[in-house]
Enzyme design. Structure first.
Site, short mmCIF file in Angstrom:
data_model
loop_
_atom_site.label_atom_id
_atom_site.label_comp_id
_atom_site.label_asym_id
_atom_site.label_seq_id
_atom_site.Cartn_x
_atom_site.Cartn_y
_atom_site.Cartn_z
N SER A 190 2.64 12.74 -1.46
CA SER A 190 2.53 11.95 -0.24
C SER A 190 3.75 12.19 0.64
CB SER A 190 2.43 10.47 -0.60
OG SER A 190 2.15 9.69 0.54
N ALA A 191 3.51 12.52 1.92
CA ALA A 191 4.58 12.97 2.81
C ALA A 191 5.63 11.91 3.10
CB ALA A 191 3.98 13.48 4.12
N HIS A 192 5.24 10.66 3.18
CA HIS A 192 6.23 9.64 3.55
C HIS A 192 7.29 9.43 2.47
CE1 HIS A 192 4.69 6.26 1.05
NE2 HIS A 192 3.52 6.84 1.22
N CYS A 316 4.12 -0.72 -5.82
CA CYS A 316 3.11 -0.60 -4.76
C CYS A 316 2.33 -1.88 -4.54
CB CYS A 316 2.15 0.55 -5.09
SG CYS A 316 2.92 2.15 -5.02
#
Length: 371
Positions: A190-192, A316
């Protein structure tokens, strides 16, 4: 309030300057639909292909083995579902560790076969091996490193144990911060997490791994992530990952030293505290500890008031106030826990100030409940 220190980089990093620069230029050139044959579409397709090539190289696959999704969670769901469906003649069981991300647990559902971990969060490799060799196993899932406590998992040994069973690796916690061992069949990220924009996920699937996507097939991402791709954000994600990997060696060395110091100071300066996760074989930027007789939400709120952004509970799902399933599986203290995770903008002063302020905050919270 003192100057703020963001110590929740394992949840999301601020946008990398390289990503910001790329994004600002890409919004003017990459807005068109890349499957169209007109000039604007061809321009967008060229930009998207370039971004895919950079991202693929960063995770060690060919561009045609990398699929773009809307998030790491979407990548996990699409990948695990497609691999399981493709192997339905073999079986439907999904073997996974007890400390996987909630996206893996939810996707596996009732077909999941859970394998326990030790007190550091590392999977029981003998039990994992036995589980994947049982009849009816479609796929095995094992994270590269745990997102809450930082413990690395034995990916290469697990891949060898899997034999013909595909190994799906959730590498969201590792990519951009740590190398991912070889041997996996599919990988999600995941890029973030590495300073790219939110809304970009990666699903890498090595050739030879059969897929049966659940989505209706279209011309985009082989049906694994249908819909209009976000070309500007994908370019920004690629720029961020490329820049982050160039910085990784120095940042990791720095972060590991600071986390080592923080581990020592927390354990030495606060009574009844448990520092969790593997002491050595772990991500360089993550530290989790639990304080007895302290409510985790109260501790996070008090730290926030002092200018420190940290997380508590399941990384999360902390808004649900449920105890962490990761810490419960490890058999360690599940309440009063804090995760500190360092980013590229973290300074030593942030760490020193945190270690100095923390004991007084813990003492005050305990005093408020009569301890």
């Amino acid at each position: 309030m003192s100057e703020r220190a963001y110590l929740d980089a394992a949840a999301a990093e601020s946008l990398h300057p390289a990503a910001r620069e790329m994004l600002l230029s890409a919004v003017d050139s990459g807005w068109a639909d890349p499957v169209r044959l007109h000039h604007e579409g061809r321009t967008a397709r060229l930009l998207l292909d370039n971004a895919r090539a950079v991202l693929a190289d960063a995770v060690g696959v060919r561009p045609d083995e990398l699929f773009l999704t809307t998030s790491g969670t979407a990548a996990i769901h699409a990948g695990l579902t497609a691999i399981t469906a493709a192997r339905r003649r073999v079986g439907t069981a999904v073997v996974h560790s007890a400390v996987e991300h909630s996206a893996v647990l939810h996707t596996a559902g009732s077909a999941g076969v859970e394998v326990g971990v030790d007190s550091t969060g590392r999977v029981d490799l003998e039990a994992f091996t036995a589980a994947v060799r049982e009849p009816g196993v479609a796929v095995a899932a094992l994270q590269s490193a745990n997102h809450e406590v930082g413990t690395r998992q034995p990916i290469e040994a697990a891949a060898e144990a899997c034999g013909d069973v595909p190994l799906f690796v959730d590498a969201a916690a590792s990519i951009g911060h740590d190398d991912v061992p070889a041997g996996w069949s599919a990988l999600a990220a995941s890029a973030h997490k590495w300073g790219g924009p939110a809304g970009v996920g990666l699903l890498a699937v090595r050739k030879g791994t059969r897929l049966a996507p659940a989505w209706p097939m279209d011309e985009r991402e082989d049906g694994l992530s249908p819909g209009f791709p976000d070309v500007p954000n994908t370019l920004a994600a690629a720029a961020a990952l490329q820049a982050r990997q160039a910085e990784a060696a120095e940042l990791n060395k720095q972060h590991r030293a600071w986390i080592d110091e923080l581990r020592h100071r927390v354990a030495a300066d606060i009574a009844d505290v448990e520092v969790v996760g593997h002491p050595d074989d772990r991500l360089p930027h993550v530290l989790t500890f639990s304080c007895l007789y302290v409510d985790g939400e109260a501790l996070v709120t008090a730290l926030d008031a002092e200018g420190f952004s940290v997380s508590s509970g399941s990384a999360c799902t902390s808004s649900t106030l449920r105890p962490s399933h990761v810490l419960a599986a490890m058999g360690v203290l599940t309440h009063g826990n804090v995760r500190v995770s360092l980013g590229r903008a973290t300074t030593y002063d942030d760490i020193d100030r945190f270690a100095t302020v923390l004991p007084g905050i813990v003492q005050r919270i305990r005093a408020e409940v009569g301890l």
